[in-house]
Design a protein around this motif. Sequence first.
Motif, mmCIF file in Angstrom:
data_model
loop_
_atom_site.group_PDB
_atom_site.id
_atom_site.type_symbol
_atom_site.label_atom_id
_atom_site.label_comp_id
_atom_site.label_asym_id
_atom_site.label_seq_id
_atom_site.Cartn_x
_atom_site.Cartn_y
_atom_site.Cartn_z
ATOM 1 N N THR A 162 23.362 44.488 10.849
ATOM 2 C CA THR A 162 24.053 45.312 11.840
ATOM 3 C C THR A 162 25.546 45.262 11.525
ATOM 4 N N VAL A 163 26.291 46.077 12.227
ATOM 5 C CA VAL A 163 27.746 46.061 12.056
ATOM 6 C C VAL A 163 28.285 44.653 12.295
ATOM 7 N N ALA A 164 27.659 43.929 13.239
ATOM 8 C CA ALA A 164 28.141 42.587 13.593
ATOM 9 C C ALA A 164 27.935 41.560 12.488
ATOM 10 N N ASP A 165 26.860 41.701 11.690
ATOM 11 C CA ASP A 165 26.547 40.620 10.738
ATOM 12 C C ASP A 165 26.449 41.032 9.273
ATOM 13 N N ILE A 166 26.615 42.319 8.960
ATOM 14 C CA ILE A 166 26.388 42.772 7.583
ATOM 15 C C ILE A 166 27.358 42.141 6.584
ATOM 16 N N ALA A 167 28.601 41.926 6.979
ATOM 17 C CA ALA A 167 29.577 41.328 6.051
ATOM 18 C C ALA A 167 29.161 39.903 5.688
ATOM 19 N N THR A 168 28.715 39.147 6.673
ATOM 20 C CA THR A 168 28.274 37.770 6.439
ATOM 21 C C THR A 168 27.025 37.742 5.568
ATOM 22 N N LYS A 169 26.091 38.643 5.845
ATOM 23 C CA LYS A 169 24.845 38.689 5.080
ATOM 24 C C LYS A 169 25.105 39.089 3.624
ATOM 25 N N ALA A 170 26.007 40.047 3.423
ATOM 26 C CA ALA A 170 26.329 40.482 2.054
ATOM 27 C C ALA A 170 26.987 39.342 1.286
ATOM 28 N N ALA A 171 27.896 38.616 1.943
ATOM 29 C CA ALA A 171 28.562 37.479 1.290
ATOM 30 C C ALA A 171 27.548 36.398 0.928
ATOM 31 N N ALA A 172 26.598 36.146 1.834
ATOM 32 C CA ALA A 172 25.572 35.130 1.582
ATOM 33 C C ALA A 172 24.678 35.527 0.410
#
Length: 201
Positions: A162-172
């Motif tokens: 989601t917009v809330a977690d996509i940046a974190t998931k992509a980095a992971a």
Amino acid sequence: MNPDLVAASKAKLKLDSWGMHLPDMVEIMVREAMAGKNVVRLHSGDPSLYGAIVEQIELLEARGVAVKIVPGVSSLFAAAAALKTQLTLRGVSESVIVTRPAGKTLETDQIPEFSRMGQTMVVFLGTEKLAGITQKLECPKDSPAAVVYHASWPDEKVVRGTVADIATKAAAAGIEHTALLVIGGVAGEIKKGHTRSHLYS
């Protein structure tokens, strides 16, 4: 640019333009064209999207070199294929917004304004700034989002969230460059709210 395409080419002279300045590239292209050679400037994806082709064409034509553009497959459409979706989906999104974040060559962007429109939004050239981009988005934080790395390449990688977690998931997932951010209902694994197309009625 896919190195496999370059390797498969029968070109006599192959140059990597990475790190080269435009006048130097143009000089080489003009020299070879004037010598009667066919010159190919191979871009990644489709040159009509962030391809910087107009400035090249202007310089080449000013030197008497005719130019023909051969369209490619944009990572925009390759990403949609990777997500097994369509960028416009009846009842979900009737439009596609293609944009990029502010950076070295763009002073300000319209990401907040575009994100309020409720349409499919595709962000180019922003993988290194995903956290900053998602913070600027003014759509609901639970809006579906996806990051597609190397769309259509053998090492293609898809991350959904989601917009809330996509940046974190992509980095992971180790995605730091060469990816697209897709925002909106069409990016979700389950497409909610779409209606049947008249095409099949």
